[in-house]
Design a protein around this motif. Sequence first.
Motif, PDB file in Angstrom:
ATOM      1  N   GLU A 164      25.189  20.067  -2.060  1.00 29.02           N
ATOM      2  CA  GLU A 164      25.379  18.624  -1.858  1.00 29.02           C
ATOM      3  C   GLU A 164      25.505  17.907  -3.203  1.00 29.02           C
ATOM      4  O   GLU A 164      26.362  17.030  -3.381  1.00 29.02           O
ATOM      5  CB  GLU A 164      24.189  18.077  -1.068  1.00 29.02           C
ATOM      6  N   LYS A 165      24.678  18.281  -4.164  1.00 30.51           N
ATOM      7  CA  LYS A 165      24.725  17.673  -5.493  1.00 30.51           C
ATOM      8  C   LYS A 165      26.051  17.984  -6.184  1.00 30.51           C
ATOM      9  O   LYS A 165      26.657  17.110  -6.822  1.00 30.51           O
ATOM     10  CB  LYS A 165      23.557  18.211  -6.319  1.00 30.51           C
ATOM     11  N   ARG A 188      20.851  21.684  -0.986  1.00 26.40           N
ATOM     12  CA  ARG A 188      20.720  20.566  -1.930  1.00 26.40           C
ATOM     13  C   ARG A 188      21.626  20.762  -3.140  1.00 26.40           C
ATOM     14  O   ARG A 188      22.258  19.820  -3.627  1.00 26.40           O
ATOM     15  CB  ARG A 188      19.268  20.412  -2.373  1.00 26.40           C
ATOM     16  N   ARG A 222      17.314  25.617   2.186  1.00 29.67           N
ATOM     17  CA  ARG A 222      17.344  24.178   1.917  1.00 29.67           C
ATOM     18  C   ARG A 222      17.703  23.890   0.457  1.00 29.67           C
ATOM     19  O   ARG A 222      18.440  22.949   0.166  1.00 29.67           O
ATOM     20  CB  ARG A 222      15.987  23.555   2.250  1.00 29.67           C
TER      21      ARG A 222
END
Length: 125
Positions: free
Chosen positions: A106-107, A103, A99
């Motif tokens: 995605e950032k 993240r 996870r």
Amino acid sequence: MALKIRLARGGSKKRPYYQIVVADARSPRDGRFLEKVGSWNPMLAKDNPLRIELKADLIKEWIAKGAQPTDRVLRFLAEAGLADRAARSNPEKALPGKRALERVAEKKQKAEDAAAAAAEASAAE
């Protein structure tokens, strides 16, 4: 009979105190034991000499008879110089999880999109 040098919990709720005992591996944690060979009081400061008390001569005798210390007790014995503890290495333990990697990706994608939009806006002017 397999013998273990292990911790037996005592003390009251939220105030643990452990006896270091030699016991049959099949007996319960706080049950019957053969001999008490030390104690550990985790409530005391780490630099307090009374935090870990070991009877070195008894421990050496039991190890010679074949008693195996548990991981926690082996740490205490290694600190006292009574036993050798192999250094363990798990380099994957420090890696971020699935996870967290998602993240980060995605950032990074959002930052790239924002940079591309800013470049298009400045080119249009």
